[in-house]
Design a protein around this motif. Structure first.
Motif, PDB file in Angstrom:
ATOM      1  N   UNK A   1      34.443  40.733  50.309  1.00 31.06           N
ATOM      2  CA  UNK A   1      34.052  40.228  48.991  1.00 31.06           C
ATOM      3  C   UNK A   1      35.278  40.071  48.090  1.00 31.06           C
ATOM      4  N   UNK A   2      36.255  40.962  48.239  1.00 34.86           N
ATOM      5  CA  UNK A   2      37.482  40.853  47.438  1.00 34.86           C
ATOM      6  C   UNK A   2      38.254  39.588  47.818  1.00 34.86           C
ATOM      7  N   UNK A   3      38.393  39.340  49.110  1.00 33.08           N
ATOM      8  CA  UNK A   3      39.110  38.130  49.546  1.00 33.08           C
ATOM      9  C   UNK A   3      38.415  36.876  49.024  1.00 33.08           C
ATOM     10  N   UNK A   4      37.088  36.891  49.090  1.00 33.20           N
ATOM     11  CA  UNK A   4      36.334  35.707  48.706  1.00 33.20           C
ATOM     12  C   UNK A   4      36.355  35.458  47.198  1.00 33.20           C
ATOM     13  N   UNK A   5      36.424  36.525  46.405  1.00 31.38           N
ATOM     14  CA  UNK A   5      36.202  36.367  44.963  1.00 31.38           C
ATOM     15  C   UNK A   5      37.380  36.764  44.089  1.00 31.38           C
ATOM     16  N   UNK A   6      38.506  37.176  44.685  1.00 30.63           N
ATOM     17  CA  UNK A   6      39.588  37.718  43.856  1.00 30.63           C
ATOM     18  C   UNK A   6      40.095  36.696  42.855  1.00 30.63           C
ATOM     19  N   UNK A   7      40.248  35.465  43.276  1.00 31.98           N
ATOM     20  CA  UNK A   7      40.777  34.447  42.369  1.00 31.98           C
ATOM     21  C   UNK A   7      39.817  34.190  41.209  1.00 31.98           C
ATOM     22  N   UNK A   8      38.546  34.064  41.527  1.00 28.84           N
ATOM     23  CA  UNK A   8      37.558  33.824  40.477  1.00 28.84           C
ATOM     24  C   UNK A   8      37.404  35.042  39.577  1.00 28.84           C
ATOM     25  N   UNK A   9      37.454  36.242  40.170  1.00 27.31           N
ATOM     26  CA  UNK A   9      37.277  37.453  39.377  1.00 27.31           C
ATOM     27  C   UNK A   9      38.424  37.646  38.395  1.00 27.31           C
ATOM     28  N   UNK A  10      39.649  37.308  38.812  1.00 29.35           N
ATOM     29  CA  UNK A  10      40.796  37.435  37.910  1.00 29.35           C
ATOM     30  C   UNK A  10      40.581  36.591  36.660  1.00 29.35           C
ATOM     31  N   UNK A  11      40.112  35.394  36.841  1.00 26.92           N
ATOM     32  CA  UNK A  11      39.911  34.495  35.707  1.00 26.92           C
ATOM     33  C   UNK A  11      38.702  34.894  34.869  1.00 26.92           C
ATOM     34  N   UNK A  12      37.675  35.468  35.515  1.00 27.31           N
ATOM     35  CA  UNK A  12      36.463  35.835  34.777  1.00 27.31           C
ATOM     36  C   UNK A  12      36.603  37.171  34.062  1.00 27.31           C
ATOM     37  N   UNK A  13      37.348  38.109  34.675  1.00 32.91           N
ATOM     38  CA  UNK A  13      37.375  39.470  34.144  1.00 32.91           C
ATOM     39  C   UNK A  13      38.577  39.760  33.262  1.00 32.91           C
ATOM     40  N   UNK A  14      39.731  39.169  33.567  1.00 26.32           N
ATOM     41  CA  UNK A  14      40.953  39.530  32.845  1.00 26.32           C
ATOM     42  C   UNK A  14      41.197  38.673  31.612  1.00 26.32           C
ATOM     43  N   UNK A  15      40.654  37.481  31.603  1.00 23.65           N
ATOM     44  CA  UNK A  15      40.890  36.606  30.472  1.00 23.65           C
ATOM     45  C   UNK A  15      42.332  36.172  30.332  1.00 23.65           C
ATOM     46  N   UNK A  16      43.049  36.036  31.455  1.00 26.95           N
ATOM     47  CA  UNK A  16      44.456  35.648  31.420  1.00 26.95           C
ATOM     48  C   UNK A  16      44.568  34.132  31.483  1.00 26.95           C
ATOM     49  N   UNK A  17      45.769  33.643  31.223  1.00 27.07           N
ATOM     50  CA  UNK A  17      46.010  32.210  31.297  1.00 27.07           C
ATOM     51  C   UNK A  17      45.990  31.742  32.745  1.00 27.07           C
ATOM     52  N   UNK A  18      45.892  30.447  32.921  1.00 23.98           N
ATOM     53  CA  UNK A  18      45.881  29.884  34.270  1.00 23.98           C
ATOM     54  C   UNK A  18      47.184  30.183  35.003  1.00 23.98           C
ATOM     55  N   UNK A  19      48.293  30.180  34.276  1.00 20.60           N
ATOM     56  CA  UNK A  19      49.585  30.468  34.901  1.00 20.60           C
ATOM     57  C   UNK A  19      49.639  31.904  35.411  1.00 20.60           C
ATOM     58  N   UNK A  20      49.167  32.856  34.604  1.00 26.25           N
ATOM     59  CA  UNK A  20      49.149  34.260  35.030  1.00 26.25           C
ATOM     60  C   UNK A  20      48.205  34.460  36.211  1.00 26.25           C
ATOM     61  N   UNK A  21      47.090  33.751  36.192  1.00 25.87           N
ATOM     62  CA  UNK A  21      46.152  33.857  37.311  1.00 25.87           C
ATOM     63  C   UNK A  21      46.759  33.316  38.592  1.00 25.87           C
ATOM     64  N   UNK A  22      47.513  32.225  38.484  1.00 27.10           N
ATOM     65  CA  UNK A  22      48.162  31.670  39.679  1.00 27.10           C
ATOM     66  C   UNK A  22      49.216  32.627  40.230  1.00 27.10           C
ATOM     67  N   UNK A  23      49.901  33.342  39.355  1.00 31.20           N
ATOM     68  CA  UNK A  23      50.889  34.318  39.826  1.00 31.20           C
ATOM     69  C   UNK A  23      50.208  35.454  40.588  1.00 31.20           C
ATOM     70  N   UNK A  24      49.064  35.891  40.098  1.00 34.20           N
ATOM     71  CA  UNK A  24      48.316  36.925  40.814  1.00 34.20           C
ATOM     72  C   UNK A  24      47.820  36.409  42.163  1.00 34.20           C
ATOM     73  N   UNK A  25      47.361  35.176  42.178  1.00 39.52           N
ATOM     74  CA  UNK A  25      46.939  34.574  43.448  1.00 39.52           C
ATOM     75  C   UNK A  25      48.100  34.527  44.440  1.00 39.52           C
ATOM     76  N   UNK A  26      49.265  34.113  43.950  1.00 44.00           N
ATOM     77  CA  UNK A  26      50.441  34.036  44.819  1.00 44.00           C
ATOM     78  C   UNK A  26      50.842  35.417  45.321  1.00 44.00           C
ATOM     79  N   UNK A  27      50.771  36.415  44.458  1.00 44.05           N
ATOM     80  CA  UNK A  27      51.099  37.792  44.875  1.00 44.05           C
ATOM     81  C   UNK A  27      50.172  38.241  46.003  1.00 44.05           C
TER      82      UNK A  27
END
Length: 288
Positions: free
Chosen positions: A34-60
């Motif tokens: 579930x983490x693999x499937x939803x991590x990208x969406x959860x970062x944007x829904x839960x953290x309220x970060x910018x798209x750039x910060x979310x992409x950095x987390x995705x890349x990490x």
């Protein structure tokens, strides 16, 4: 494992350690999938970060997952070799990593999410390495392949099938009201991961305690056997000593040994020695 060579497969599958191990693997695999499937969406829904910060987390996550897994494959070899006789310590490493990842991933902040992305690969790799190690070691060779097959089937049904249901739950009527049934995606993600974290804590703690109790029982068995043998020898010696004390020959041996204790040859105990003659015995006048 040799003692279980003739045990039916159904009994091996119903054993407590089998149930706890497969339950932990199923719970953690569900969390991972579930983490693999939803991590990208959860970062944007839960953290309220910018798209750039979310992409950095995705890349990490995309980099840390394979790199961390490859590094952990070497670390798992070291752990399995060093603790090859301690199943509790092998699983203890797995439990620490799995629960650390689960708890860190619950925090709705950027830094913990980076930590979760880095921990995910090593935790997952060591988890599977320990799983196969314990199955091969704890069960007879004749049933090992079938146990792995049935265990993997149960893990796959839970871990690979339920993420779709969880995703549907998160997406269903999201944003219509701030309730758990139809509330925000952030709230639903938090609820799902919290329940999975509790399941991982409970199953890992129960299985670790079982392995720990087994090791303590095995460690105490030789000491208990040695103490029992010592007590038996002591009881036997006490019985021999009591029988010797009750024997008539004991008095004769005491008399025979008495001269040596006195250091005088031909010593006669006072009770048996003749008394000196008195004056009356010699005729009355004594020394006159």
């Amino acid at each position: 494992a040799d003692a279980d060579a003739d045990v039916p497969l159904a009994q091996l599958l119903a054993r407590r350690d089998t149930v706890l191990l497969v339950s932990f693997m199923a719970a953690y695999n569900l969390k991972s999938a579930f983490y693999i499937e939803s991590v990208s969406d959860q970062i944007r829904a839960s953290l309220g970060v910018s798209s750039r910060a979310a992409r950095r987390l995705d890349l990490c996550f995309d980099v840390a997952f394979p790199v961390g897994g490859a590094a952990a494959s070497l670390a798992s070899l070291v752990v399995l070799h060093r603790y090859r006789d301690r199943d509790d310590r092998v699983f203890g490493v797995v439990a620490v990593l799995a629960n650390l990842f689960s708890l860190v991933q619950l925090a709705p902040y950027v830094v913990p999410q980076y930590a979760a992305a880095v921990l995910f690969g090593p935790a997952r790799t060591i988890q599977w390495a320990a799983y196969f190690h314990l199955l091969v070691k704890r069960y007879p060779d004749a049933a090992g392949g079938r146990l792995i097959g049935y265990g993997n089937l149960a893990i796959a049904v839970v871990g690979d099938g339920l993420p779709y249901a969880l995703t549907a739950f998160v997406d269903h009527d999201a944003g219509t009201a701030h309730t758990l049934a139809g509330g925000s995606r952030e709230l639903k993600y938090a609820a799902v991961h919290a329940v999975l974290a509790v399941a991982i804590v409970l199953t890992s703690a129960a299985f670790y305690r079982l392995l720990r109790d087994e090791w303590r029982a095995d460690a105490a068995a030789p000491a208990a056997a040695g103490l029992l043998a010592h007590r038996r020898r002591r009881c036997a010696a006490d019985r021999l000593g009591n029988d010797a004390a009750k024997s008539p020959a004991a008095d004769d041996e005491a008399l025979t040994d008495a001269p040596a204790s006195r250091g005088t040859r031909g010593y006669v105990p006072p009770a048996l020695a003749p008394t000196p003659a008195t004056a009356e015995d010699r005729g009355g006048d004594g020394g006159v």
